[in-house]
Enzyme design. Structure first.
Site, PDB file in Angstrom:
ATOM      1  N   GLY A 235     -48.834   6.472 -50.225  1.00 46.07           N
ATOM      2  CA  GLY A 235     -49.381   7.785 -49.910  1.00 46.07           C
ATOM      3  C   GLY A 235     -50.878   7.908 -50.033  1.00 46.07           C
ATOM      4  N   GLY A 237     -53.020   6.667 -47.816  1.00 42.33           N
ATOM      5  CA  GLY A 237     -53.643   6.722 -46.497  1.00 42.33           C
ATOM      6  C   GLY A 237     -53.823   5.373 -45.832  1.00 42.33           C
ATOM      7  CB  THR A 239     -49.816   4.437 -42.374  1.00 45.49           C
ATOM      8  OG1 THR A 239     -48.964   3.743 -43.265  1.00 45.49           O
ATOM      9  CG2 THR A 239     -49.250   4.384 -40.983  1.00 45.49           C
ATOM     10  CG  HIS A 453     -41.824  19.432 -76.510  1.00 43.08           C
ATOM     11  ND1 HIS A 453     -41.075  18.365 -76.948  1.00 43.08           N
ATOM     12  CD2 HIS A 453     -42.547  18.953 -75.459  1.00 43.08           C
ATOM     13  CE1 HIS A 453     -41.324  17.305 -76.200  1.00 43.08           C
ATOM     14  NE2 HIS A 453     -42.221  17.632 -75.284  1.00 43.08           N
ATOM     15  CD  GLU A 454     -44.195  21.126 -72.519  1.00 38.51           C
ATOM     16  OE1 GLU A 454     -45.308  20.585 -72.389  1.00 38.51           O
ATOM     17  OE2 GLU A 454     -43.130  20.542 -72.261  1.00 38.51           O
TER      18      GLU A 454
HETATM   19  P1  ADP Z   1     -49.597   5.125 -47.042  1.00 40.29           P
HETATM   20  O1  ADP Z   1     -49.433   4.415 -45.742  1.00 40.29           O
HETATM   21  O2  ADP Z   1     -50.754   4.642 -47.843  1.00 40.29           O
HETATM   22  O3  ADP Z   1     -48.345   5.171 -47.858  1.00 40.29           O
HETATM   23  P2  ADP Z   1     -50.069   7.329 -45.306  1.00 40.29           P
HETATM   24  O4  ADP Z   1     -51.225   6.818 -44.569  1.00 40.29           O
HETATM   25  O5  ADP Z   1     -48.758   7.256 -44.609  1.00 40.29           O
HETATM   26  O6  ADP Z   1     -49.935   6.649 -46.718  1.00 40.29           O
HETATM   27  O7  ADP Z   1     -50.373   8.824 -45.743  1.00 40.29           O
HETATM   28  C1  ADP Z   1     -49.415   9.839 -45.666  1.00 40.29           C
HETATM   29  C2  ADP Z   1     -50.078  11.154 -45.368  1.00 40.29           C
HETATM   30  O8  ADP Z   1     -50.847  11.597 -46.477  1.00 40.29           O
HETATM   31  C3  ADP Z   1     -51.044  11.081 -44.222  1.00 40.29           C
HETATM   32  O9  ADP Z   1     -50.403  11.301 -43.017  1.00 40.29           O
HETATM   33  C4  ADP Z   1     -52.046  12.176 -44.548  1.00 40.29           C
HETATM   34  O10 ADP Z   1     -51.578  13.427 -44.115  1.00 40.29           O
HETATM   35  C5  ADP Z   1     -52.051  12.185 -46.056  1.00 40.29           C
HETATM   36  N1  ADP Z   1     -53.163  11.400 -46.598  1.00 40.29           N
HETATM   37  C6  ADP Z   1     -53.047  10.320 -47.401  1.00 40.29           C
HETATM   38  N2  ADP Z   1     -54.251   9.854 -47.738  1.00 40.29           N
HETATM   39  C7  ADP Z   1     -55.157  10.632 -47.137  1.00 40.29           C
HETATM   40  C8  ADP Z   1     -56.590  10.646 -47.098  1.00 40.29           C
HETATM   41  N3  ADP Z   1     -57.317   9.746 -47.762  1.00 40.29           N
HETATM   42  N4  ADP Z   1     -57.191  11.598 -46.366  1.00 40.29           N
HETATM   43  C9  ADP Z   1     -56.454  12.505 -45.710  1.00 40.29           C
HETATM   44  N5  ADP Z   1     -55.138  12.541 -45.696  1.00 40.29           N
HETATM   45  C10 ADP Z   1     -54.461  11.635 -46.406  1.00 40.29           C
HETATM   46 ZN    ZN Z   2     -43.174  16.495 -73.854  1.00 34.63          ZN
HETATM   47 MG    MG Z   3     -47.673   3.675 -44.992  1.00 41.88          MG
END
Ligand code: ADP
Ligand code: ZN
Ligand code: MG
Length: 644
Positions: A235, A237, A239, A453-454
């Site tokens: 996640g 970015g 891809t 706890h918190e």
């Molecule tokens: P990865 O391939 O690294 O798992 P992705 O490129 O599929 O992650 O990212 C998933 C989504 O998260 C993207 O489509 C975008 O909407 C958001 N995202 C992730 N990183 C960024 C970034 N650096 N800037 C803007 N959007 C991002």
């Molecule tokens: Zn805790």
């Molecule tokens: Mg990916």
């Protein structure tokens, strides 16, 4: 935030086995059906055929005036003749004796109606062909359908996938890469769509300019990178960046996921690789992007159950990467979040020699990503993105994009036209801890325990050198199962963590349980997650970071998967492993004692804040700090002596 990336490979192997089993079952059924059909159909066709007579018998029957009608088929000289009339009509067949020029004379003499026919075998021919082909059609056609169903079951979400091929040599040819091809003009992602990954963008900029103008590089004799590997947690970015490179350079983009190469038949994955590079060669300059390359690029091993198909595919990929003409401008990009599992051969110069880290965004990066995605929704003016960014250390780009979307959804639910600051703050909690759970009704006592706890976590965090002050405490149960949580915001980003800071983190994690012990004198299950995290930090300190007195700078283990948060794999002897456990235990216990001591010293504040939290359910970091820092005058009275 928990990561959602699945372990891809084990699933693939399981599917392979399932595929193979259903393939065998299918073949047995198909052959049975084909055989039955043939035996059922053939005899009935045979009985349709007329009775045969010898030529002399035919002549005799003509002489006896039995024959009424004769039809000669030229070509194969078949004579079909009819005897009798009405119900007694019978059809026979015979073959004309060569050069019987007396036949016509004889037929005329006996007043037989005769005619000749040019052969029209087409209809029966087709039937014949069809019957003989039926088994093949069933086997391959059915195989194709089954193949398609299997692929669907595997959750293949690539709609433009080429499904040809069936089992092995079916229609559509062997192999054919499944790559999704996007033409240069159609790639609408550019570097502008990626925020907070400046270093990665800079590294990729060179690839962009090479793709735009390969000649400039080859003139000088510079060998341009053939491949670059994007590594980082899910996640972040990766891809997105790969697509942006194609968009920036305006070249064709072939995208395929590593798992799509892994096929049921040995050799098919390799054929796909070959096809992909052949296709890319035609479209150069272009980018081949292999997402999640670990599915094919895993280390080749010596073990018995090695996956031949995957290895062949990998070998093909390696040789294609060596072979292609670099002058044309083909760049292979790949992404993975398990770089440590990749085969070394993939990483040597001339292949994926460039490794581009795509890490979790830092504070400014998070703010930039939030702003970028906020551009797509209608926001109230004056939103403070900085404060949201501070509350979300460790969030990935995908998490942040998700937060903005959740905020927009919330605004709609609330019947508002614009997204407000509260919407975003609320959605941060949703993404981090899940939706509020209304069905969980805690008893008063349980609520009490959670509040203490918190508060325990929060006080230990705040009292220790306040690098990461508390930004929010809440005891609203969440769908993730958390009964409450304390959020710590980072003030400024730092990249090195000291041993003291790790120790503090452990103490903060122990703060929840410590508060329960101190106030209620009993333990609850609510601390399980804290204990797990604290132990993980302590273990890393001992085995990887060289931060224990006992072992010093000795690597005792290696991390299984850095980006997926995998645990540590010990690389030491069994005896040492026992000592490691001892040392880990000691570190956690030390943190526990620190927490107990801190909370005991601030017992009065612990009561006050916990009660306040009980009443309000969610308090901000500001409210918390106000109470903590307020000089109540009589606070020291409660400082050390435990309450009766
Ligand atoms: P990865 O391939 O690294 O798992 P992705 O490129 O599929 O992650 O990212 C998933 C989504 O998260 C993207 O489509 C975008 O909407 C958001 N995202 C992730 N990183 C960024 C970034 N650096 N800037 C803007 N959007 C991002
Ligand atoms: Zn805790
Ligand atoms: Mg990916």
């Amino acid at each position: 935030p928990t990561d959602t990336t699945k372990e891809r490979h084990p699933k693939m192997e399981m599917n392979d086995k399932r595929k193979r089993q259903s393939l065998i079952l299918y073949l047995i059924i198909a052959i049975a059906v084909a055989v039955t059909l043939r035996t059922l159909l053939y005899p009935s066709i045979a009985t349709m055929q007329v009775q045969k007579k010898s030529y002399s018998e035919f002549l005799e029957m003509v002489d006896d005036d039995q024959v009424r009608q004769v039809q000669l088929t030229t070509g194969d000289n078949t004579i079909r003749f009819t005897t009798g009339e009405g119900d007694g009509e019978q059809v026979f067949e015979t073959t004309q004796f060569p050069n019987d020029d007396k036949l016509v004379e004889r037929l005329e003499k006996h007043d037989v109606d005769f005619s000749a026919q040019i052969p029209d075998t087409s209809a029966s021919m087709w039937l014949y062909v069809l019957i003989n082909l039926a088994p093949l059609i069933i086997i391959f056609g059915g195989g194709w359908l089954l193949n398609r169903r299997l692929k669907r079951q595997m959750g293949d979400d690539n709609p433009s996938m080429n499904l040809g091929g069936g089992f092995g040599l079916g229609q559509g040819g062997l192999g054919r890469s499944n790559a999704k091809e996007v033409k240069g003009e159609e790639v609408d992602t550019t570097f502008k769509d990626v925020a907070g990954q400046d270093e990665a963008k800079e590294s990729l900029q060179e690839i962009v300019s090479f793709l735009k103008n390969p000649d400039k590089y080859t003139e000088i004799g510079a060998r341009c990178p053939r491949g670059a590997l994007l590594v980082g947690p899910p996640g972040t970015g990766k891809t997105l960046l790969a697509k942006a490179v194609a968009g920036e350079a305006g070249v064709t983009f072939f995208q395929i996921s590593g798992s799509e190469f892994v096929e049921m038949f040995v050799g098919r994955g390799a054929a796909k690789v070959r096809d992909l590079f052949k296709e890319a060669n035609k479209k150069a300059p272009c980018i081949i992007f292999i997402d999640e390359i670990d599915a094919v690029g895993k280390k080749r091993d010596m073990s018995l159950n090695s996956n031949d198909e995957r290895e062949q595919t990998l070998n093909q990929l390696l040789s294609e990467m060596d072979g292609f003409d670099n002058h044309k401008g083909i760049v292979v990009l790949a992404a993975t979040n398990r770089p440590e599992s990749l085969d070394q051969a993939l990483l040597r110069p001339g292949r994926f020699d460039r490794r581009i880290p795509v890490e979790l965004p830092d504070l400014t990066g998070r703010e930039a990503i939030l702003k970028l995605h906020a551009g797509d929704v209608r926001m109230e003016p004056g939103i403070n993105f900085g404060s949201v960014a501070r509350q979300t250390p460790g969030a990935s780009g995908a998490d942040l994009a998700n937060m903005i979307n959740e905020a927009a959804l919330r605004a709609v639910r609330m019947g508002r036209k614009r997204v407000s600051q509260t919407d975003i703050e609320e959605s941060v909690d949703v993404v981090i801890a899940g939706e509020k759970k209304k069905s969980t009704v805690l008893s008063e006592h349980e609520k009490d325990v959670v509040a203490y706890h918190e508060t325990g976590h929060a006080i230990v965090a705040a009292v220790q050198d306040g690098k990461a002050p508390v930004s929010k405490i809440t005891i609203v149960p969440r769908t993730s199962g958390a009964l409450g949580f304390t959020m710590q915001a980072e003030e400024d980003e730092h990249y090195l963590t000291t041993r003291e800071e790790y120790k503090q983190r452990i103490a903060v994690l122990c703060g929840g349980r410590a508060a329960e012990e101190l106030i209620f004198g009993h333990m609850t299950s609510g601390a399980a997650n804290d204990i797990e995290k604290a132990t993980k930090i302590a273990r890393a300190m001992v085995t990887q970071l060289g931060m224990s007195e006992k072992f010093g700078m000795m690597a005792l283990g290696k991390q299984r998967s850095r980006y997926l948060g995998g645990g540590t794999e010990l690389t030491c002897s069994e005896g040492t492993a026992r000592d490691v456990d001892e040392e880990v235990k000691r570190l956690v216990e030390e943190g526990h004692q620190t927490a107990l001591k801190t909370l005991n010293e601030n017992r009065f504040k612990l009561h006050e804040i916990a009660h306040y939290l009980q009443k309000k359910e969610t308090i901000t970091g500001e409210e918390f700090m106000n109470i903590l820092n307020r000089d109540d005058g009589f606070a020291p009275k409660y400082n050390s002596a435990p309450e009766g």
